[in-house]
Design an enzyme around this catalytic site. Structure first.
Site, PDB file in Angstrom:
ATOM      1  CD  GLU A  98      -0.915 -10.270  27.139  1.00 47.84           C
ATOM      2  OE1 GLU A  98      -0.500  -9.866  27.904  1.00 47.84           O
ATOM      3  OE2 GLU A  98      -1.217 -10.280  26.120  1.00 47.84           O
ATOM      4  CG  ASP A 100       1.822 -12.215  29.405  1.00 53.07           C
ATOM      5  OD1 ASP A 100       2.523 -11.043  28.451  1.00 53.07           O
ATOM      6  OD2 ASP A 100       0.841 -12.556  29.622  1.00 53.07           O
ATOM      7  CD  GLU A 102       0.450 -11.571  34.356  1.00 62.01           C
ATOM      8  OE1 GLU A 102      -0.030 -10.514  33.472  1.00 62.01           O
ATOM      9  OE2 GLU A 102      -0.021 -12.344  34.477  1.00 62.01           O
TER      10      GLU A 102
END
Length: 270
Positions: A98, A100, A102
């Site tokens: 993953e 990311d 955010e």
């Protein structure tokens, strides 16, 4: 940085990453939210909304093993405390990879926190967090993930904020074997998102809305600039500027969290 250098750097990036904008109707599915995610303007705009019942999200129809993905996002305006807006890549399974972006909301007038992380085989713990040098809810801004076999580069409006290098030579895992899908979402995380969960979502301000446009996905190989791209001296200078002035957390310097010593990859990644 001189005006000429700024112009040259911008022009170089534009040329290197020139790809046609994707159509949300063609390239993504609204995956959840019971109608709270909407594709508008003939596929050129996608909005996600959040209320007390549910958030919403979308995902790419295809998976990618390496690539460069750009997304323009306009975040939730006003009091966004408790909300999290995301843009990330992720592989399926229990030992997933993953990458990311955010965006952790905050009270009106306080800055968003941009949270980044990299997971390999289900293990993350590589967080870096930033405040931005603009209001990300006032206008659209471009957030990009460049992922090739040598490095991952996070950029904001063509300015690099983080580089995570492949350090397998010193025993550090790097995501390079699992195709990932692109995801984006808007959801409630008021148990942790704002000041560690001290500030809760104000549902009287709902529905909250984030907007996405101008998605660009370049996963073509070979002969793609992004596949072998490195950071030049100008990019490295911009990265140092961001990290000096806008980084608010770096796991590499968190001695309380890692009392046994700095994680090995921190010597090579920025």
């Amino acid at each position: 940085m001189s005006l000429f250098k700024t112009f040259f750097f911008t022009a170089l990036l534009a040329a290197a990453f020139s790809v046609s904008a994707a159509d949300f109707n063609t390239d993504v599915d609204v995956a959840w939210g019971a109608g709270r995610g909407k594709i508008l303007n003939n596929g050129q705009l996608l909005t996600l909304s959040l209320d007390k019942s549910s958030g919403s999200g979308f995902q790419s129809k295809s998976e990618y093993l390496f690539g460069k993905i750009d997304m323009q996002i306009k975040l939730v305006p006003g009091n966004s405390a408790g909300t999290v807006t995301t843009f990330y890549l992720k592989s399926p399974g229990t030992t997933w990879d993953e990458i990311d972006f955010e965006f952790l909301g905050n009270l009106s007038g306080d800055p968003y926190t941009l949270h980044t992380n990299v997971y390999t085989q289900g293990k993350g713990d590589k967080e870096q967090q930033f405040h931005l040098w603009f209001d990300p809810s006032a206008n659209f801004h471009t957030y990009s993930i460049l992922w090739n076999p040598q490095r991952i580069i996070f950029t904001v409006d063509n300015t690099p904020i983080r580089e995570f290098k492949n350090s397998e030579s010193i025993g550090v895992l790097f995501p390079k074997s699992k195709p990932m899908r692109m995801y984006a979402s808007l959801w409630n995380a008021d148990d942790w998102a704002t000041r560690g969960g001290l500030v809760k979502t104000d549902w009287s301000k709902a529905p909250f809305m984030a907007s996405y446009r101008n998605i660009k996905i370049d996963s073509s190989r070979p002969n793609s600039n992004w596949y072998t791209q490195e950071m030049d001296s100008t990019s490295q200078a911009r990265l140092r500027w961001v990290q000096k002035n806008y980084m608010i957390y770096n796991y590499c310097t968190d001695s309380k969290r890692f009392p046994q010593g700095t994680p090995r990859e921190c010597a090579t990644s920025s």
